[in-house]
Each structure stands twice: as structure tokens, then as C-alpha cells.
Design a protein around this motif. Structure first.
Motif, PDB file in Angstrom:
ATOM      1  N   UNK A  90      24.806  30.436  62.375  1.00 10.42           N
ATOM      2  CA  UNK A  90      25.948  29.540  62.101  1.00 10.42           C
ATOM      3  C   UNK A  90      27.061  30.271  61.362  1.00 10.42           C
ATOM      4  N   UNK A  91      26.669  31.125  60.460  1.00 13.42           N
ATOM      5  CA  UNK A  91      27.622  31.887  59.644  1.00 13.42           C
ATOM      6  C   UNK A  91      27.526  33.356  60.034  1.00 13.42           C
ATOM      7  N   UNK A  92      28.669  33.968  60.341  1.00 10.57           N
ATOM      8  CA  UNK A  92      28.676  35.331  60.857  1.00 10.57           C
ATOM      9  C   UNK A  92      29.794  36.136  60.196  1.00 10.57           C
ATOM     10  N   UNK A  93      29.555  37.426  60.009  1.00 13.18           N
ATOM     11  CA  UNK A  93      30.561  38.340  59.468  1.00 13.18           C
ATOM     12  C   UNK A  93      30.621  39.584  60.353  1.00 13.18           C
ATOM     13  N   UNK A  94      31.860  39.992  60.660  1.00 14.83           N
ATOM     14  CA  UNK A  94      32.061  41.148  61.531  1.00 14.83           C
ATOM     15  C   UNK A  94      33.049  42.128  60.897  1.00 14.83           C
ATOM     16  N   UNK A 133      43.812  40.564  45.771  1.00 10.59           N
ATOM     17  CA  UNK A 133      42.633  39.698  45.837  1.00 10.59           C
ATOM     18  C   UNK A 133      41.610  40.262  46.804  1.00 10.59           C
ATOM     19  N   UNK A 134      40.351  40.004  46.482  1.00 11.91           N
ATOM     20  CA  UNK A 134      39.247  40.348  47.360  1.00 11.91           C
ATOM     21  C   UNK A 134      38.549  39.065  47.787  1.00 11.91           C
ATOM     22  N   UNK A 135      37.749  39.145  48.832  1.00 12.77           N
ATOM     23  CA  UNK A 135      37.062  37.968  49.351  1.00 12.77           C
ATOM     24  C   UNK A 135      35.558  38.135  49.142  1.00 12.77           C
ATOM     25  N   UNK A 136      34.971  37.181  48.405  1.00 11.21           N
ATOM     26  CA  UNK A 136      33.516  37.160  48.253  1.00 11.21           C
ATOM     27  C   UNK A 136      32.962  36.000  49.070  1.00 11.21           C
ATOM     28  N   UNK A 137      32.004  36.323  49.932  1.00  4.90           N
ATOM     29  CA  UNK A 137      31.363  35.337  50.793  1.00  4.90           C
ATOM     30  C   UNK A 137      29.969  35.043  50.233  1.00  4.90           C
ATOM     31  N   UNK A 138      29.768  33.889  49.582  1.00  7.84           N
ATOM     32  CA  UNK A 138      28.461  33.593  48.968  1.00  7.84           C
ATOM     33  C   UNK A 138      27.321  33.444  49.969  1.00  7.84           C
ATOM     34  N   UNK A 139      27.625  33.124  51.224  1.00  7.65           N
ATOM     35  CA  UNK A 139      26.557  32.954  52.211  1.00  7.65           C
ATOM     36  C   UNK A 139      25.956  34.313  52.585  1.00  7.65           C
ATOM     37  N   UNK A 140      26.796  35.239  52.983  1.00 13.81           N
ATOM     38  CA  UNK A 140      26.313  36.577  53.357  1.00 13.81           C
ATOM     39  C   UNK A 140      26.114  37.479  52.147  1.00 13.81           C
ATOM     40  N   UNK A 141      26.690  37.083  51.004  1.00 11.80           N
ATOM     41  CA  UNK A 141      26.670  37.874  49.773  1.00 11.80           C
ATOM     42  C   UNK A 141      27.401  39.201  49.949  1.00 11.80           C
ATOM     43  N   UNK A 142      28.461  39.158  50.757  1.00 14.25           N
ATOM     44  CA  UNK A 142      29.298  40.324  51.003  1.00 14.25           C
ATOM     45  C   UNK A 142      30.595  40.189  50.222  1.00 14.25           C
ATOM     46  N   UNK A 156      35.807  26.956  54.328  1.00 17.54           N
ATOM     47  CA  UNK A 156      35.780  27.463  55.699  1.00 17.54           C
ATOM     48  C   UNK A 156      34.600  26.809  56.388  1.00 17.54           C
ATOM     49  N   UNK A 157      34.869  25.796  57.211  1.00 15.73           N
ATOM     50  CA  UNK A 157      33.781  25.044  57.803  1.00 15.73           C
ATOM     51  C   UNK A 157      32.928  24.406  56.719  1.00 15.73           C
ATOM     52  N   UNK A 158      31.630  24.672  56.755  1.00 19.55           N
ATOM     53  CA  UNK A 158      30.722  24.140  55.738  1.00 19.55           C
ATOM     54  C   UNK A 158      30.512  25.110  54.585  1.00 19.55           C
ATOM     55  N   UNK A 159      31.231  26.213  54.582  1.00 17.03           N
ATOM     56  CA  UNK A 159      31.072  27.246  53.552  1.00 17.03           C
ATOM     57  C   UNK A 159      32.329  27.362  52.698  1.00 17.03           C
ATOM     58  N   UNK A 160      32.212  28.124  51.613  1.00 16.56           N
ATOM     59  CA  UNK A 160      33.343  28.441  50.750  1.00 16.56           C
ATOM     60  C   UNK A 160      33.525  29.953  50.686  1.00 16.56           C
ATOM     61  N   UNK A 161      34.772  30.369  50.567  1.00 16.45           N
ATOM     62  CA  UNK A 161      35.102  31.766  50.326  1.00 16.45           C
ATOM     63  C   UNK A 161      35.772  31.857  48.961  1.00 16.45           C
ATOM     64  N   UNK A 162      35.354  32.827  48.162  1.00 15.47           N
ATOM     65  CA  UNK A 162      35.888  32.988  46.817  1.00 15.47           C
ATOM     66  C   UNK A 162      36.935  34.090  46.811  1.00 15.47           C
ATOM     67  N   UNK A 163      38.158  33.728  46.464  1.00 15.12           N
ATOM     68  CA  UNK A 163      39.230  34.712  46.345  1.00 15.12           C
ATOM     69  C   UNK A 163      39.164  35.313  44.949  1.00 15.12           C
ATOM     70  N   UNK A 164      38.678  36.538  44.875  1.00 17.52           N
ATOM     71  CA  UNK A 164      38.370  37.200  43.606  1.00 17.52           C
ATOM     72  C   UNK A 164      39.561  38.044  43.150  1.00 17.52           C
ATOM     73  N   UNK A 165      40.045  37.846  41.932  1.00 17.45           N
ATOM     74  CA  UNK A 165      41.169  38.655  41.446  1.00 17.45           C
ATOM     75  C   UNK A 165      40.789  40.121  41.283  1.00 17.45           C
ATOM     76  N   UNK A 166      41.685  40.990  41.750  1.00 17.42           N
ATOM     77  CA  UNK A 166      41.499  42.443  41.614  1.00 17.42           C
ATOM     78  C   UNK A 166      42.859  43.081  41.381  1.00 17.42           C
ATOM     79  N   UNK A 167      43.607  42.519  40.446  1.00 20.46           N
ATOM     80  CA  UNK A 167      44.977  42.955  40.224  1.00 20.46           C
ATOM     81  C   UNK A 167      45.043  44.390  39.708  1.00 20.46           C
ATOM     82  N   UNK A 168      46.043  45.121  40.207  1.00 20.96           N
ATOM     83  CA  UNK A 168      46.278  46.535  39.893  1.00 20.96           C
ATOM     84  C   UNK A 168      45.208  47.451  40.474  1.00 20.96           C
ATOM     85  N   UNK A 169      44.477  46.945  41.472  1.00 23.09           N
ATOM     86  CA  UNK A 169      43.432  47.740  42.125  1.00 23.09           C
ATOM     87  C   UNK A 169      43.635  47.705  43.645  1.00 23.09           C
ATOM     88  N   UNK A 170      44.734  48.200  44.162  1.00 23.23           N
ATOM     89  CA  UNK A 170      45.741  48.934  43.443  1.00 23.23           C
ATOM     90  C   UNK A 170      47.042  48.165  43.271  1.00 23.23           C
TER      91      UNK A 170
END
Length: 265
Positions: free
Chosen positions: A14-18, A158-167, A139-153
Motif C-alpha cells: 500500500x505504501x511505496x518509496x522509490x 526542509x527534509x522529508x521523514x516518512x514514518x511508515x518506511x522510516x526513511x 498523504x493518503x492514509x499516511x503522514x509525511x514529516x517536513x523536518x527543518x534542516x536550515x543552513x544545511x545548506x
């Protein structure tokens, strides 16, 4: 099913990452693009510019309904290899573009011919600016976490953390510059640092920000860190090794002195 150039990072049915890692040709810097699919909804992360647009569009059409299924286009920051194709994506899909509020008014410079055709209210509906603290996107039945990563660079990053895949899709953090035909996870972390050190020393602003970022990421359940350039870090051991390494790395303004600010003669 059409054959695809996508590398499958996660799939529970159901949940996929590519990841797409070989779409850039010529002298341009290698760059990875990413797709997260939950049911019939998808998020595209850092799609790049004109060099990748046509090829990436073809590959995405093999995996999702591009017009109706693509909900978000996430731009970790403002660089051309991240989001220079914004105008094309907004014409070809109904997706919202997610980026830092600092870049909301800069992105139209990449696509003036498109943005000139729509009014201000419509533009406001299509770009979703993020406050510095980040946000959780559905996103559908899931959530994506927009993680702050300011000055990097970037100043707004922002970075994306996917709690389902743990990526953790980490943008330029963890990037490596190494010619390779394969998208294989890092095996020897110590050996791999030679392909990361110079990049991080120049592109990351200071050790302080790296350490703050690493402290935050340690609070997440991360099984894989996948940067926008180069190889991913898979498994908690190598993820921890990277967090330890970047926490101790002097970089950016840590390494500069008055000799770097002299008038050329």
C-alpha cells in the motif's frame, strides 16, 4: 507492468518509496529524485530541472496517475537541481509545491512564462509555504514529516521523514560525489567519508547546525537516510555512524578566516 528505472526503497503493498538515480546525463551533477506513494496519492521530492523533467515524467507515469495522483511536489530548497522544473510540473499536474516560506516568492523566477498566465490567488493555492518549524502533511492514509534542516545548506531547508518506511529523505545532507552506475547502500562508512567530506565542509554552514540537526534526527526512528546526491545509508548502524561523523565535522564558516576575504590583486 512497464519496466521502470525506479529503485524500490520500500513496498508493503500500500505504501511505496522509490528513488531515481540515473536520469541526469552529461556534465551536470548527479542527482536523485524520489517518489512516495500511499494508495492512490503520491509526493514527488526534489524533481530537478529540465535535464530530468522528460525522463522523470515518463518514469512516474509508469507508477502513478500523474495528473490526479500527484498531491505534492516537495522542494527541499531552491537550487536548480532541486526545483528548476517547477513550471512544467505545475502545468502537467494538479500538485501543490511545498517549500520554505523563504523561497515562496523566488520560485516563480524559474517559470515566469507559466506564472504570468495565472493570477495571484491561483498561485497562492498552488504553492504551500512552510514555517521554519516545519509541518506534517497528510498523504493518503499516511503522514509525511517536513523536518527543518536550515543552513544545511540553504537558509530555508526542509527534509522529508516518512514514518511508515522510516526513511529520511535528507536533501544535501549526507550527499556524496562519486561516479557510480549503482544505487547501492553504503557498505564501509569510513571508506565512504572521502566522497562526502569536501562537499559537506564547503556546503554546510557550520558544525553548530550539523550537531543540532543530528541531535534532532536521533529522536526519530530512522532505518535509512537517502540524500539527493550519491548513495543511501541503510540500517541503524550506518545511520548512527553518519550522525556521529557529521556532529564532529568542522565545516563552512568554521574553516574560514581573513585569508578567505581578501581583495584580489
Amino acid at each position: 507492468m512497464f519496466s521502470t528505472k525506479a529503485t524500490e526503497l520500500y513496498n508493503d503493498g500500500h505504501h511505496k518509496c522509490y528513488a531515481f538515480h540515473e536520469l541526469v546525463a552529461g556534465e551536470a551533477v548527479q542527482a536523485n529524485q524520489f517518489l512516495i506513494v500511499n494508495g492512490d496519492k503520491a509526493a514527488l521530492i526534489d524533481p530537478g530541472g529540465d535535464l530530468t523533467f522528460a525522463k522523470l515524467s515518463i518514469e512516474l507515469n509508469k507508477l502513478i496517475d500523474l495528473r490526479q495522483g500527484l498531491k505534492y511536489i516537495v522542494a527541499s530548497h531552491q537550487d536548480p537541481d532541486i526545483i528548476a522544473s517547477i513550471g512544467r510540473w505545475m502545468m502537467q499536474t494538479d500538485a501543490k509545491v511545498v517549500c520554505s516560506k523563504l523561497w515562496q516568492r523566488f520560485l516563480p523566477h524559474f517559470a515566469s512564462s507559466y506564472f504570468s498566465q495565472i493570477d495571484h490567488l491561483e498561485l497562492g493555492k498552488r504553492i504551500k509555504p512552510l514555517d521554519d518549524r516545519g509541518e506534517i502533511l497528510s498523504l493518503g492514509s499516511a503522514n509525511l514529516v517536513m523536518v527543518p534542516a536550515h543552513f544545511l545548506h540553504s537558509v530555508g531547508n526542509f527534509q522529508v521523514y516518512d514514518p511508515v518506511s522510516k526513511i529520511l529523505f535528507s536533501g544535501d545532507m549526507g550527499a556524496s560525489l562519486k561516479d557510480s552506475e549503482h544505487f547501492a547502500p553504503v557498505e564501509s562508512f569510513i571508506e565512504h567519508t572521502q566522497y562526502m567530506k569536501g562537499f559537506h565542509q564547503r556546503y554546510m554552514v557550520a558544525n553548530k547546525t550539523c550537531k543540532l540537526w543530528a541531535n534532532m534526527i536521533r529522536d526519530l526512528d530512522v532505518e535509512m537516510i537517502v540524500p539527493q546526491h550519491g548513495a543511501p545509508f541503510k540500517g541503524k548502524k550506518v545511520v548512527s555512524q553518519f550522525l556521529d561523523w557529521i556532529s564532529e565535522l568542522d565545516c563552512g564558516v568554521d574553516l574560514f578566516s581573513q585569508r578567505d576575504y581578501t581583495v584580489p590583486v
